[in-house]
Design a protein around this motif. Structure first.
Motif, mmCIF file in Angstrom:
data_model
loop_
_atom_site.group_PDB
_atom_site.id
_atom_site.type_symbol
_atom_site.label_atom_id
_atom_site.label_comp_id
_atom_site.label_asym_id
_atom_site.label_seq_id
_atom_site.Cartn_x
_atom_site.Cartn_y
_atom_site.Cartn_z
ATOM 1 N N MET A 1 -69.573 56.290 25.043
ATOM 2 C CA MET A 1 -70.101 55.613 23.870
ATOM 3 C C MET A 1 -69.044 55.513 22.782
ATOM 4 N N GLY A 2 -68.101 56.434 22.700
ATOM 5 C CA GLY A 2 -67.045 56.355 21.719
ATOM 6 C C GLY A 2 -67.364 57.127 20.454
ATOM 7 N N LYS A 3 -66.372 57.209 19.598
ATOM 8 C CA LYS A 3 -66.554 57.930 18.334
ATOM 9 C C LYS A 3 -67.399 57.119 17.376
ATOM 10 N N ARG A 4 -68.114 57.851 16.526
ATOM 11 C CA ARG A 4 -68.925 57.199 15.512
ATOM 12 C C ARG A 4 -68.457 57.659 14.140
ATOM 13 N N TYR A 5 -68.486 56.744 13.178
ATOM 14 C CA TYR A 5 -68.126 57.045 11.797
ATOM 15 C C TYR A 5 -69.413 57.199 11.006
ATOM 16 N N TYR A 6 -69.524 58.284 10.230
ATOM 17 C CA TYR A 6 -70.708 58.513 9.401
ATOM 18 C C TYR A 6 -70.302 58.418 7.937
ATOM 19 N N CYS A 7 -70.977 57.576 7.180
ATOM 20 C CA CYS A 7 -70.712 57.417 5.754
ATOM 21 C C CYS A 7 -71.745 58.235 4.980
ATOM 22 N N ASP A 8 -71.276 59.241 4.244
ATOM 23 C CA ASP A 8 -72.173 60.090 3.465
ATOM 24 C C ASP A 8 -72.838 59.330 2.321
ATOM 25 N N TYR A 9 -72.135 58.390 1.737
ATOM 26 C CA TYR A 9 -72.701 57.646 0.613
ATOM 27 C C TYR A 9 -73.872 56.776 1.059
ATOM 28 N N CYS A 10 -73.712 56.104 2.185
ATOM 29 C CA CYS A 10 -74.717 55.152 2.655
ATOM 30 C C CYS A 10 -75.717 55.784 3.610
ATOM 31 N N ASP A 11 -75.430 56.969 4.106
ATOM 32 C CA ASP A 11 -76.280 57.676 5.056
ATOM 33 C C ASP A 11 -76.506 56.829 6.310
ATOM 34 N N ARG A 12 -75.413 56.319 6.854
ATOM 35 C CA ARG A 12 -75.497 55.566 8.098
ATOM 36 C C ARG A 12 -74.240 55.775 8.912
ATOM 37 N N SER A 13 -74.367 55.539 10.198
ATOM 38 C CA SER A 13 -73.224 55.685 11.083
ATOM 39 C C SER A 13 -73.058 54.418 11.903
ATOM 40 N N PHE A 14 -71.846 54.210 12.396
ATOM 41 C CA PHE A 14 -71.546 53.042 13.217
ATOM 42 C C PHE A 14 -70.337 53.373 14.078
ATOM 43 N N GLN A 15 -70.081 52.524 15.067
ATOM 44 C CA GLN A 15 -68.961 52.758 15.962
ATOM 45 C C GLN A 15 -67.663 52.716 15.160
ATOM 46 N N ASP A 16 -66.815 53.720 15.390
ATOM 47 C CA ASP A 16 -65.611 53.866 14.583
ATOM 48 C C ASP A 16 -64.455 53.096 15.198
ATOM 49 N N ASN A 17 -64.184 51.946 14.603
ATOM 50 C CA ASN A 17 -62.950 51.225 14.902
ATOM 51 C C ASN A 17 -62.477 50.605 13.603
ATOM 52 N N MET A 18 -61.260 50.119 13.608
ATOM 53 C CA MET A 18 -60.658 49.648 12.363
ATOM 54 C C MET A 18 -61.462 48.508 11.731
ATOM 55 N N HIS A 19 -61.926 47.587 12.529
ATOM 56 C CA HIS A 19 -62.663 46.434 11.999
ATOM 57 C C HIS A 19 -63.980 46.871 11.349
ATOM 58 N N ASN A 20 -64.777 47.697 12.055
ATOM 59 C CA ASN A 20 -66.074 48.117 11.516
ATOM 60 C C ASN A 20 -65.924 48.979 10.267
ATOM 61 N N ARG A 21 -64.953 49.886 10.285
ATOM 62 C CA ARG A 21 -64.768 50.754 9.119
ATOM 63 C C ARG A 21 -64.342 49.939 7.907
ATOM 64 N N LYS A 22 -63.402 49.024 8.099
ATOM 65 C CA LYS A 22 -62.937 48.192 6.988
ATOM 66 C C LYS A 22 -64.069 47.325 6.455
ATOM 67 N N LYS A 23 -64.841 46.747 7.362
ATOM 68 C CA LYS A 23 -65.966 45.901 6.957
ATOM 69 C C LYS A 23 -66.974 46.713 6.141
ATOM 70 N N HIS A 24 -67.230 47.947 6.574
ATOM 71 C CA HIS A 24 -68.189 48.789 5.854
ATOM 72 C C HIS A 24 -67.659 49.226 4.488
ATOM 73 N N LEU A 25 -66.424 49.709 4.465
ATOM 74 C CA LEU A 25 -65.873 50.261 3.222
ATOM 75 C C LEU A 25 -65.685 49.207 2.136
ATOM 76 N N TYR A 26 -65.512 47.961 2.532
ATOM 77 C CA TYR A 26 -65.381 46.887 1.542
ATOM 78 C C TYR A 26 -66.695 46.162 1.288
ATOM 79 N N GLY A 27 -67.764 46.606 1.914
ATOM 80 C CA GLY A 27 -69.060 45.947 1.774
ATOM 81 C C GLY A 27 -69.750 46.278 0.457
ATOM 82 N N VAL A 28 -70.648 45.391 0.056
ATOM 83 C CA VAL A 28 -71.377 45.530 -1.201
ATOM 84 C C VAL A 28 -72.287 46.756 -1.172
ATOM 85 N N GLN A 29 -72.980 46.958 -0.060
ATOM 86 C CA GLN A 29 -73.909 48.090 0.039
ATOM 87 C C GLN A 29 -73.186 49.424 -0.125
#
Length: 176
Positions: A1-29
Motif C-alpha cells: 500500500m505504501g507510506k501514508r502522510y498524516y497532517c496534524d492540522y487537517c486530521d487527514r492522511s493520504f498516500q505520501d508522494n511528492m505530488h500529493n504532499r505538495k498539493k495538500h500543503l499548498y491547498g486552501v483547506q
C-alpha cells in the motif's frame, strides 16, 4: 500500500508522494486549518488589534450567524466582547507590572512539593509537624493544591481534587 502522510492540522492522511504532499500543503483547506490551529495561541492584544481593524459583519449582526464563521473577513465581536478583551489586556499588563502578582508558578509549585514531601515524611515516621507548618496549614484550604492548577480547563476527573466532604463510598451489605 505504501507510506501514508498524516497532517496534524487537517486530521487527514493520504498516500505520501511528492505530488500529493505538495498539493495538500499548498491547498486552501490546509492553510485554513493551520491558521485555525495557530489562532488558538494568539494573545488578547493581537486579537483586539485585528478585530478593531475589521468592519462589523452585517449578516452576523442581523441574524447572529454567518456562513463564513471564523473565516469571515469581518468582525463578529460585539462592543461588550471588545471591552472584555480590553479589560483582560489591562489585567495582564497590571499583573506583569505589579510585584505582588509576579510570583512565578514554578516557585510556588516547588514550595508546594517541598511542603507535601515534609507532610508525607512526618506522617510515615509518625512524628509531629513543626509548629510553623501547622500555622501554615491553618491558613490554607483543606485541599492544598496550588490555585493555578485549578484554573486549567477540562481536567480529567482523575486529576481533579476531591470534594470538600471527601468521596462518598457506598457500602454493600449483600454479596451477590
Amino acid at each position: 500500500m505504501g507510506k501514508r502522510y498524516y497532517c496534524d492540522y487537517c486530521d487527514r492522511s493520504f498516500q505520501d508522494n511528492m505530488h500529493n504532499r505538495k498539493k495538500h500543503l499548498y491547498g486552501v483547506q490546509h492553510h485554513r486549518s493551520k491558521k485555525a490551529w495557530f489562532d488558538n495561541f494568539r494573545d488578547a492584544a493581537a486579537i483586539l488589534y485585528d478585530e478593531q481593524t475589521k468592519k462589523p459583519c452585517r449578516k452576523f449582526l442581523q441574524t447572529g450567524q454567518c456562513v463564513f464563521g471564523n473565516n469571515c473577513r469581518f468582525s463578529h465581536m460585539s462592543e461588550r466582547d471588545m471591552e472584555n478583551l480590553r479589560m483582560q489586556i489591562e489585567d495582564e499588563r497590571r499583573s506583569r507590572e505589579d510585584p505582588e502578582h509576579r510570583a512565578s508558578p514554578e516557585r510556588s509549585i516547588e514550595e508546594w512539593l517541598t511542603r507535601r514531601e515534609k507532610k508525607r515524611a512526618a506522617l510515615s515516621s509518625g512524628s509531629v509537624l513543626k509548629e510553623e507548618d501547622e500555622e501554615d496549614e491553618d491558613n490554607q484550604p483543606e485541599n492544598d493544591i496550588p490555585p493555578h492548577f485549578l484554573t486549567i480547563p477540562d481536567l480529567p476527573p482523575s486529576l481533579l481534587p476531591p470534594p470538600l466532604g471527601g468521596w462518598k463510598v457506598k457500602v454493600r451489605t449483600e454479596w451477590g
